[in-house]
Design an enzyme around this catalytic site. Structure first.
Site, mmCIF file in Angstrom:
data_model
loop_
_atom_site.group_PDB
_atom_site.id
_atom_site.type_symbol
_atom_site.label_atom_id
_atom_site.label_comp_id
_atom_site.label_asym_id
_atom_site.label_seq_id
_atom_site.Cartn_x
_atom_site.Cartn_y
_atom_site.Cartn_z
ATOM 1 N N ARG A 199 -14.584 -1.533 53.179
ATOM 2 C CA ARG A 199 -13.951 -0.419 53.805
ATOM 3 C C ARG A 199 -14.419 1.069 52.855
ATOM 4 N NH1 ARG A 199 -14.648 2.226 57.670
ATOM 5 N NH2 ARG A 199 -14.252 0.289 58.539
ATOM 6 N N LYS A 243 -17.060 25.225 51.460
ATOM 7 C CA LYS A 243 -16.101 24.692 52.134
ATOM 8 C C LYS A 243 -16.228 23.253 52.308
ATOM 9 C CE LYS A 243 -15.719 28.706 54.795
ATOM 10 N NZ LYS A 243 -16.184 29.543 56.142
ATOM 11 N N LYS A 249 -17.656 39.289 47.934
ATOM 12 C CA LYS A 249 -17.548 39.295 49.201
ATOM 13 C C LYS A 249 -16.337 40.364 49.819
ATOM 14 C CE LYS A 249 -17.771 35.403 50.896
ATOM 15 N NZ LYS A 249 -17.614 34.022 51.599
ATOM 16 N N GLU A 282 -21.815 40.759 49.918
ATOM 17 C CA GLU A 282 -21.880 40.632 51.064
ATOM 18 C C GLU A 282 -21.686 42.047 51.935
ATOM 19 O OE1 GLU A 282 -18.853 37.578 53.026
ATOM 20 O OE2 GLU A 282 -17.999 39.156 53.535
ATOM 21 N N ASP A 324 -23.071 39.369 56.954
ATOM 22 C CA ASP A 324 -21.897 38.650 57.418
ATOM 23 C C ASP A 324 -21.670 39.079 58.634
ATOM 24 O OD1 ASP A 324 -19.722 36.826 57.116
ATOM 25 O OD2 ASP A 324 -18.632 38.365 56.783
#
Length: 284
Positions: free
Chosen positions: A104, A139, A171, A201, A222
């Protein structure tokens, strides 16, 4: 495809050991101990139930090795190779209890990483006619980032930052706190060492113009409409690496790539990839 693994030393061993400890718990595989004779041996094949791209063979091999070094593991493919439904990925032979105990964990690693590689290959295929490359983001599953980013490479994608210490990426929230594109970018340039890259960004052509006046290594467009993105690429005119991001899907990635951007970052490669359906079939 020949790929050089870039896992940190010991990562494969450590992650596999932790995964096995989670699965085996305090008493080990009770079912196999109760049902399978200690002297029994088994042969098995790990095979794909659907088409995909292979990634993560080293972890599967390590799972069997840690359970019992006597278990043989022979890869039928290399990471980065394509597999058809029913296609063999690896052949296993050794003590049956050990094969069952490691099964597994080996399949969990393989399924997850093959899923990331397979989804990446689908995105990369949609933009093969352009110069753009699809890349990942941060992410990722906690503690599995290096593995998932490796799987992106296996699928034909490129890697973005591995962590916050790789480069400076300013950002929207940084810009808001700093008081605008100008103040944020000037502060970053004053802080960065001579080898540290800076990306910013921007969400509008006005912000882009400010960034170009100051100068920057890379610009992230973006959530821009396609027409605006095309204008932005013309404004940048090769003065910086151009990246696009923001809700990119398999349906939208090609039009984005056709604007002339260099990179398209897609969080879905890692946060939304479905595990590839892989199974282990026993032949005692």
């Amino acid at each position: 495809m020949t790929l050089k693994p870039f896992f940190p030393p010991g990562l494969i061993e450590d992650l596999t050991r932790a995964a096995l400890a989670e699965d085996l718990g305090r008493a080990g595989d009770l079912t196999s101990q109760a049902v399978v004779p200690a002297e029994a041996r088994a042969r098995a094949v790990i095979a794909a139930r659907e088409p995909g791209v292979v990634a993560g063979l080293a972890l599967a091999r390590e799972a069997f090795r840690q359970i019992d070094p006597e278990i043989g593991f022979e890869s039928a493919l290399a990471d980065g190779g394509g597999v058809a439904p029913g296609g063999a990925i690896a052949f296993i032979e050794g003590p049956a209890r050990g094969v069952l105990a490691a099964e597994r964990v080996a399949l969990n690693f393989l399924g997850r990483l093959c899923g990331v590689a397979s989804l990446t290959a689908r995105y990369a295929g949609r933009i093969a006619h352009t110069k753009a490359k699809v890349c990942d983001t941060r992410k990722t599953t906690p503690l599995l980032r290096a593995l998932e980013k490796y799987a992106v490479r296996c699928g034909g994608g490129a890697n973005h930052r591995f962590g916050l210490d790789d480069a400076i990426l300013i950002k929207d929230n940084h810009i808001a706190v700093a008081g605008g594109v100008g103040p944020a970018l000037r502060a970053a340039k004053a802080y960065a060492g001579h080898l540290t890259k800076i990306e910013i960004e921007v969400e509008s052509l006005e912000q882009l113009e400010q960034a170009l006046e100051i100068g920057v290594d890379a610009i992230l467009l973006d959530n821009m409409p396609i027409a605006t993105m095309r204008q932005a690429v013309e404004m940048i005119d090769k003065r910086a690496v151009v990246e696009a991001s923001g809700g990119v899907t398999l349906e939208t990635i090609a039009p984005i790539a056709e604007t002339g951007v260099d990179l398209i970052s897609v969080g879905a490669l890692t946060h939304s990839a479905r595990a590839l359906d892989i199974g282990l079939d026993m032949a005692v």
